[in-house]
Design an enzyme around this catalytic site. Structure first.
Site, short mmCIF file in Angstrom:
data_model
loop_
_atom_site.label_atom_id
_atom_site.label_comp_id
_atom_site.label_asym_id
_atom_site.label_seq_id
_atom_site.Cartn_x
_atom_site.Cartn_y
_atom_site.Cartn_z
N HIS A 1 -12.52 11.26 3.13
CA HIS A 1 -12.69 9.48 3.21
C HIS A 1 -12.52 8.93 4.68
CE1 HIS A 1 -11.87 4.92 3.05
NE2 HIS A 1 -10.62 6.07 3.01
N PHE B 1 0.94 -1.40 0.10
CA PHE B 1 -0.04 0.15 0.19
C PHE B 1 1.13 1.23 -0.11
CE2 PHE B 1 -4.58 -0.50 1.66
CZ PHE B 1 -4.74 -1.02 0.67
N ARG C 1 -2.98 9.26 7.34
CA ARG C 1 -3.40 7.81 7.44
C ARG C 1 -3.05 7.19 6.56
NH1 ARG C 1 -6.94 3.84 6.46
NH2 ARG C 1 -7.98 5.22 5.09
N HIS D 1 -9.35 11.11 0.65
CA HIS D 1 -8.89 9.92 -0.76
C HIS D 1 -8.83 10.35 -1.67
CE1 HIS D 1 -8.37 5.63 -2.35
NE2 HIS D 1 -8.50 5.07 -1.14
N ARG E 1 -1.85 9.22 0.44
CA ARG E 1 -2.71 9.21 0.26
C ARG E 1 -2.79 10.97 -0.09
NH1 ARG E 1 -6.87 5.09 3.28
NH2 ARG E 1 -6.60 3.55 2.03
N LEU F 1 -15.95 4.97 -2.81
CA LEU F 1 -14.60 4.79 -3.01
C LEU F 1 -14.24 3.90 -4.30
CD1 LEU F 1 -12.30 5.84 -1.44
CD2 LEU F 1 -12.28 4.37 -0.22
N GLU G 1 -7.38 1.79 -2.40
CA GLU G 1 -6.24 2.05 -2.96
C GLU G 1 -5.66 0.84 -3.52
OE1 GLU G 1 -2.48 3.00 -0.43
OE2 GLU G 1 -4.30 3.74 0.01
N GLN H 1 -8.90 13.13 6.18
CA GLN H 1 -8.21 12.28 5.00
C GLN H 1 -8.67 12.48 3.69
OE1 GLN H 1 -6.92 8.07 4.36
NE2 GLN H 1 -4.50 9.74 4.53
#
Length: 576
Positions: free
Chosen positions: A351, A122, A386, A238, A286, A252, A255, A236
């Site tokens: 997000h 990630f 995050r 996204h 992000r 969404l 990711e 955050q």
């Protein structure tokens, strides 16, 4: 005529039936503590089900060099030094045990041929440490926890909206609420309460949260009980939320799509992350990917509908169907788009609330005795950015820890001090809203909040916009005093919307005031009028009411973690 009222008693009340609430309840039940779960959504359809990509733990199944220390170092680095080092250590060190708990409960992780749990990259992780179940990880996690709760016969009250926590002399003794279907009132007496009610991202117009989720419940409930809010401005965005259809805007695209090799391009076909993070590209953090997309759109290189392209069509079809089944299904259902042959149009979407209720690192106590907050309702782990996959492991680690603390608090009580006035105030608040019959429509006021936050507190902010936002929120607060609430034969959803509005207004004010105070650019918080990091603002901002903000210093990072950290690198931020 007032709806009937029922009284319920339990040792520990858990408010919220998502992953964090369920994990806490399971820990309590396994320890033989009387526990009750209360949630406004059906437990099998809580917000956790939308978490797609994975869950982090330094299992070293794919990269033997990985360690909990490196996981902690990555988390602290990418938090822009605002995460609490003690919290980070507790989560990183306890992650592997939490994965074992899930295996014990029967969670179906993706595995290698030899049986090892698979792990993928990630964004901004040094090693592959994100375990997953396709791109349905949150859904599989929720199913696993719901099934374990059923095995333990944990009582769950679905469709009950908690309106107020009951407190006497800074000690919690329960909660008050109503049934969303028939309006029945509930007084729940409890020795301890665990707040697992999510964040506040629904107060933006384009969001990955659904209509009745993350409306600021946790902010309002904790604040009115005597708690404080930490870093509400750190939200955050996204990078990849859908643009259409309108009623699903913000949905969404995990990711995992970038983790599997997805590429981002602007309307000119340029792979634009070369401008923002040429080393990590789409696997950057992000905040940088979201800012990159925002900048491309703002500077006229976006798509006609105001987005950018996320393309996975170059990947083998079998890889897409095995690793990204939810993304494939979502796009097919919403747009009849086949992502194996066509790119996806996306834009940044609100997000995750990285700030939240102030809690102690050791047990997530709020400072109100007997009251704890966990999951997205809490704060401390994520700082200003995050890492994807950290939210699911956080809720497991601290679900267990807070449950143990609540159990200790409950069993240590010799008596429970209640307060008739606190209960009367809770009843009166519901009665007052039910009798409200002013000219203002609740849903219109909710939309007004979302418009304000989108216009003035989005990916990039400035002083003029933030002050304008505060003026607009003040006007919405004034109008909210004249709203009308009309339950009908379908239920009491309108009353719930009214409480959502109260939570949203409070969360918006806290966010705008803290964003105004943080005069720098750090992680997700981009100030166009203050484009640089300010070392004096390497602090947490703690909000304790309108106009009341304190600066809390962040603890020093232990040497065993600090030696593994990369320098905080602001390059690529606000390049316009």
């Amino acid at each position: 005529m007032r709806s009937p009222e029922q009284q319920v008693a339990t040792s520990v009340l858990v408010v919220g039936t998502g992953g964090s609430g369920l994990r806490a309840a399971i820990e309590l039940a396994e320890r033989g503590i009387d526990v009750l779960l209360v949630g406004k959504r059906p437990k099998r359809d809580a917000h956790t089900t939308l978490a797609a990509g994975g869950i982090n733990a330094a299992l070293a199944t794919m990269d033997p060099e990985d360690s909990w220390e490196q996981h902690a170092a990555d988390t602290l680095t990418e938090s822009y030094l605002l995460a609490d080092p003690v919290t980070v250590r507790i989560v990183a060190e306890g992650a592997a045990e939490s994965i074992k708990d899930l295996e014990r409960y029967g969670m179906a992780f993706a595995r290698e041929r030899d049986g090892r749990i698979s792990q993928r990259f990630f964004g901004a992780h040094t090693f592959r440490r994100t375990a997953f179940a396709g791109d349905y990880t949150g859904l599989e996690l929720q199913r696993t926890l719901v099934n374990r709760a059923a095995q333990l016969a944990i009582p769950v009250m679905d469709s009950v909206y908690v309106t107020k926590l009951l407190v006497r002399d800074n000690v919690v003794f329960g909660a008050y609420g109503f049934d969303l279907l028939d309006g029945t009132r509930y007084t729940v007496h409890a020795d301890a309460v665990i707040l697992a009610t999510g964040g506040h991202t629904r107060i933006w117009r384009r969001t990955s949260s659904r209509r009745d989720e993350n409306t600021g419940d946790s902010f309002r409930l904790a604040f009115e009980a005597g708690g404080r809010i930490r870093d509400p401005e750190l939200v955050q965005f996204h990078p990849s939320g859908l643009i259409e259809p309108e009623d699903s805007a913000g949905t969404l695209v995990s990711e995992a799509a970038r983790g599997e090799g997805g590429i981002l391009r602007n309307a000119l076909g340029e792979r634009f992350m070369t401008r923002y993070d040429p080393k990590r590209m789409e696997l950057s953090t992000r905040d940088r990917v979201a800012l990159g997309a925002y900048t491309e759109i703002k500077e006229g290189r976006g798509t006609p509908r105001g987005g950018v392209w996320l393309d996975v069509s170059h990947l083998p079809r079998t890889q897409i169907m095995e690793r990204l089944p939810r993304v494939y299904q979502t796009l097919m259902e919403l747009q009849l788009r086949d992502i194996t042959t066509e790119p996806i149009e996306v834009a940044p979407t609100a997000h995750y609330s990285m700030g939240g209720v102030w809690v102690r690192a050791v047990d997530h106590g709020t400072g109100v005795e007997g009251l704890y907050a966990i999951g997205e309702a809490s704060s401390g782990l994520h700082g200003a950015n995050r890492l994807g996959g950290n939210s699911l492991i956080e809720l497991l680690v601290y679900g267990k820890i807070a449950a143990r603390a609540a159990a200790t608090h409950s069993t240590g009580l010799t008596a429970q001090n209640r307060c008739r006035l606190a209960l009367s105030d809770a009843r009166d608040e519901v009665d007052a809203l039910l009798s409200a019959n002013g000219p203002e429509n609740v849903r219109f006021l909710q939309r007004a909040i979302r418009n304000t936050m989108t216009a003035h507190a989005g990916v990039v902010r400035d002083e003029q916009g933030l002050r304008a936002g505060l003026d607009e929120i003040a006007e919405i607060e004034r109008r909210a005093a004249d709203m009308a609430v009309h339950p009908d034969i379908a239920g009491f959803a309108d009353l719930a919307h009214a409480f959502d509005l109260l939570g949203g207004v409070l969360a918006a004010r806290a966010t705008l005031e803290a964003a105004l105070e943080r005069r720098e650019t750090r992680g997700c918080h981009n100030r166009s009028d203050y484009p640089d990091l300010d070392d004096s603002l390497q602090v947490n901002l703690v909000w304790s009411g309108p106009g009341r903000l304190e600066r809390d210093p962040v603890a020093d990072v232990p040497e065993e973690i600090a030696t593994r950290m990369r320098p905080v690198d602001p390059a690529g931020k606000l390049v316009e």
